[in-house]
Design a protein around this motif. Sequence first.
Motif, short mmCIF file in Angstrom:
data_model
loop_
_atom_site.label_atom_id
_atom_site.label_comp_id
_atom_site.label_asym_id
_atom_site.label_seq_id
_atom_site.Cartn_x
_atom_site.Cartn_y
_atom_site.Cartn_z
N LEU A 158 87.31 18.38 73.14
CA LEU A 158 88.34 17.65 72.41
C LEU A 158 89.69 18.38 72.48
O LEU A 158 90.73 17.75 72.74
CB LEU A 158 87.89 17.46 70.95
CG LEU A 158 88.75 16.51 70.10
CD1 LEU A 158 87.88 15.75 69.12
CD2 LEU A 158 89.82 17.28 69.35
N LEU A 159 89.67 19.69 72.28
CA LEU A 159 90.92 20.46 72.37
C LEU A 159 91.48 20.42 73.79
O LEU A 159 92.69 20.28 73.99
CB LEU A 159 90.70 21.91 71.94
CG LEU A 159 90.29 22.20 70.50
CD1 LEU A 159 90.47 23.69 70.19
CD2 LEU A 159 91.07 21.38 69.49
N ARG A 160 90.61 20.55 74.76
CA ARG A 160 91.05 20.54 76.16
C ARG A 160 91.62 19.17 76.54
O ARG A 160 92.54 19.08 77.36
CB ARG A 160 89.89 20.92 77.08
CG ARG A 160 89.49 22.39 76.95
CD ARG A 160 88.12 22.67 77.55
NE ARG A 160 88.11 22.49 78.99
CZ ARG A 160 88.48 23.42 79.87
NH1 ARG A 160 88.86 24.61 79.45
NH2 ARG A 160 88.44 23.17 81.16
N SER A 161 91.09 18.13 75.95
CA SER A 161 91.63 16.78 76.20
C SER A 161 93.02 16.64 75.60
O SER A 161 93.92 16.04 76.21
CB SER A 161 90.70 15.72 75.59
OG SER A 161 89.42 15.78 76.14
N ALA A 162 93.21 17.20 74.41
CA ALA A 162 94.53 17.11 73.75
C ALA A 162 95.58 17.91 74.50
O ALA A 162 96.74 17.48 74.60
CB ALA A 162 94.42 17.61 72.31
N SER A 163 95.19 19.06 75.08
CA SER A 163 96.17 19.91 75.74
C SER A 163 96.37 19.57 77.22
O SER A 163 97.15 20.24 77.90
CB SER A 163 95.77 21.39 75.61
OG SER A 163 94.55 21.65 76.26
N GLY A 164 95.66 18.56 77.71
CA GLY A 164 95.87 18.12 79.08
C GLY A 164 95.01 18.81 80.11
O GLY A 164 95.12 18.54 81.31
N MET A 165 94.12 19.71 79.67
CA MET A 165 93.25 20.42 80.62
C MET A 165 92.11 19.55 81.11
O MET A 165 91.55 19.79 82.18
CB MET A 165 92.70 21.69 79.95
CG MET A 165 93.78 22.69 79.60
SD MET A 165 93.15 24.06 78.60
CE MET A 165 92.17 24.92 79.81
#
Length: 235
Positions: free
Chosen positions: A43-50
């Motif tokens: 979820l965090l990686r999706s938010a940061s564009g990774m």
Amino acid sequence: MLKLENLDVFYGAIHALRGVSVTVDEGEIVTLIGANGAGKSTLLRSASGMVRPKTGSVTFLGENITRTPIASIVSRGLVHCPEGRRIFANMTVKENLELGAYLRKDKAGIASDYEYALNLFPRLRERLTQSAGTLSGGEQQMLAIGRALMSKPKLLMMDEPSLGLAPVIVQDIFRIITTINQEQKVAVLLVEQNANKALAVAHRGYVLETGRITLQGPAAELRTNPEVKKAYLGE
């Protein structure tokens, strides 16, 4: 500030996030709790564009950033402090901190934030010329947070900041998360295995299980929820 809507994320055939929606408002600390493999880091990686979601959208400060390049996301003030610290081991503490500001041009602001980070973490000031790889685990986590602060976040996403640290250092890390939130007016989206500590500092929380949000609400309510107590608080 941040709105994740109906995110579906796949790693090959693995459906990591299933229609997940999460919001973070200005000034909030929001925590995500769940077992290993539940999809919290994704979820965090999706938010940061990774990671690019297959469906759904990521909106930050009213702007759709779902397909925005990572550097542009950071420059907007959405900053990711990753699991495992990810410091540059062969570079000095000072160089690691300076790298956090690589997108910035405001020299006075950079200098001010540099001093703030060193005041927040006095141990780093003592070790500025030391290779970051020779720091203890707790010091490396402090450096990772300090480097993230050098990016001038409006919203700071933190992935497992207390993982593998001694209890006394864990206390420090959570105190500092609260300090950053209150002093710098930085919103925080926190992924943390230590659910008790996370819910103690958060305003709201979400429980993520096998890629789905199963519970959400004020942190104080989640702390007293029988299901949460049994599954995540060891009660």
